[in-house]
Design an enzyme around this catalytic site. Structure first.
Site, PDB file in Angstrom:
ATOM      1  N   ASP A  82       0.840  -1.199   0.000  1.00  0.00           N
ATOM      2  CA  ASP A  82       0.000   0.000   0.000  1.00  0.00           C
ATOM      3  C   ASP A  82       0.885   1.264   0.000  1.00  0.00           C
ATOM      4  OD1 ASP A  82      -2.429   1.370   0.204  1.00  0.00           O
ATOM      5  OD2 ASP A  82      -2.498   1.229   2.392  1.00  0.00           O
ATOM      6  N   ALA A 210     -11.549   4.775   3.852  1.00  0.00           N
ATOM      7  CA  ALA A 210     -12.958   4.399   4.026  1.00  0.00           C
ATOM      8  C   ALA A 210     -13.330   4.137   5.479  1.00  0.00           C
ATOM      9  CB  ALA A 210     -13.293   3.185   3.170  1.00  0.00           C
TER      10      ALA A 210
HETATM   11 ZN   LIG Z   1      -4.488   4.989   1.268  1.00  0.00          ZN
END
Ligand SMILES: [Zn+2]
Length: 286
Positions: A82, A210
């Site tokens: 990531d 999120a």
């Molecule tokens: Zn991110």
């Protein structure tokens, strides 16, 4: 099954109108919790590690743990890097066996973001791995990545189409008003922009930040074309809360197995709820 490339998984989600949950893991317990949730849900799953986590746990350790989990699970499992900015680190992770990487060139000028992203795509193809890239810039903080409010900018739909075509990426992370970390107040998302991006970019779109979004906002994002939902903060909060709670209730406890067991269970329950929210539950035929 061994770890898989997420391309087919995300394309199925896009066609099926749901999203795959992508969860940031930090150690053995959180990795086990997320995979156990995916198995319980019958959901495909993406495990993600930030560069900070790779530094903390080691790329080889993460791959080894994720491989064991994937082989024992009856659902497809991806290991994704990531928000990597360092191309050498991306090479290290691909070499170790990550099946997906994100190159985050969102701080670079567009041309340079395209050039470097293409370079990462070529590296990943050699290893049979997929590439996520980002256009626009999210606010908030994730590991060493911190972006001030004035540096935030939203993804431009036309630029996104140009970028996707020029780079050959497999998925695109969009900036439409979400932020990393914990929200202060309810975020306002630019759904119209998301719709325009989805109309112009023929790829699975990714929503970062999120955690803490209202369920209705997540559902609307998925309906408008988001196929991968990143969850990091929500798992960290529940893990820390359950550890604190257990240790506060048992101040003499010194056995890690005793305080990690309820914490792992809490992370699993949270991940499971997110998979259901994303519509990913029951998508794997076993
Ligand atoms: Zn991110």
């Amino acid at each position: 099954m061994d770890l898989v490339n997420p391309r087919a998984m995300l394309e199925q989600a896009r066609q099926g109108g749901y999203a795959v949950g992508a969860f940031n893991i930090h150690n053995l317990e959180t990795l086990q919790a997320v995979v156990a949730a995916a198995v319980a849900a019958g959901a495909p799953v993406i495990l993600q590690a930030t560069p900070g986590t790779v530094k903390y746990a080691g790329a080889d350790y993460l791959v080894a743990m994720a491989r064991v989990a994937a082989r024992q699970a009856a659902v497809p499992v991806v290991l994704h890097l990531d928000h990597a900015i360092d191309i050498d680190l991306i090479g290290t992770c691909l070499e170790a066996g990550f099946t997906s990487v994100m190159f985050d060139g969102s701080t670079l000028p567009l041309e340079e973001n395209i050039t470097r992203t293409r370079q990462v795509v070529a590296m990943a193809r050699e290893k049979g791995a997929a590439v996520e890239a980002e256009l626009g810039r999210l606010g908030g903080r994730e590991d060493e990545l911190a972006v001030d409010a004035e540096a935030v900018y939203y993804t431009d739909p036309d630029e996104a189409a140009t970028f996707a075509a020029a780079t050959g990426i497999d998925s695109l992370a969009v900036a439409i008003g979400t932020a990393h970390g914990v929200y202060r107040g309810e975020p306002r998302l630019d759904f119209e922009r998301l719709q325009e991006i989805a109309a112009r970019v023929n790829l699975p779109l990714v929503l970062h930040g999120a955690s803490g979004l209202p369920d209705t906002a997540v559902a609307r994002c998925i309906a408008l074309g988001i196929s991968k939902i990143n969850i990091a903060t929500d798992l960290k909060l529940v893990l820390a809360a359950r550890l604190r709670e257990t240790l506060a209730a048992n101040p003499e406890e010194t056995d890690p197995r005793r305080y990690f067991t309820p914490a792992r269970e809490a992370v699993k329950e949270t991940a499971l709820a997110k998979m259901r929210l994303c519509g990913a539950a029951g998508r794997v035929q076993t």
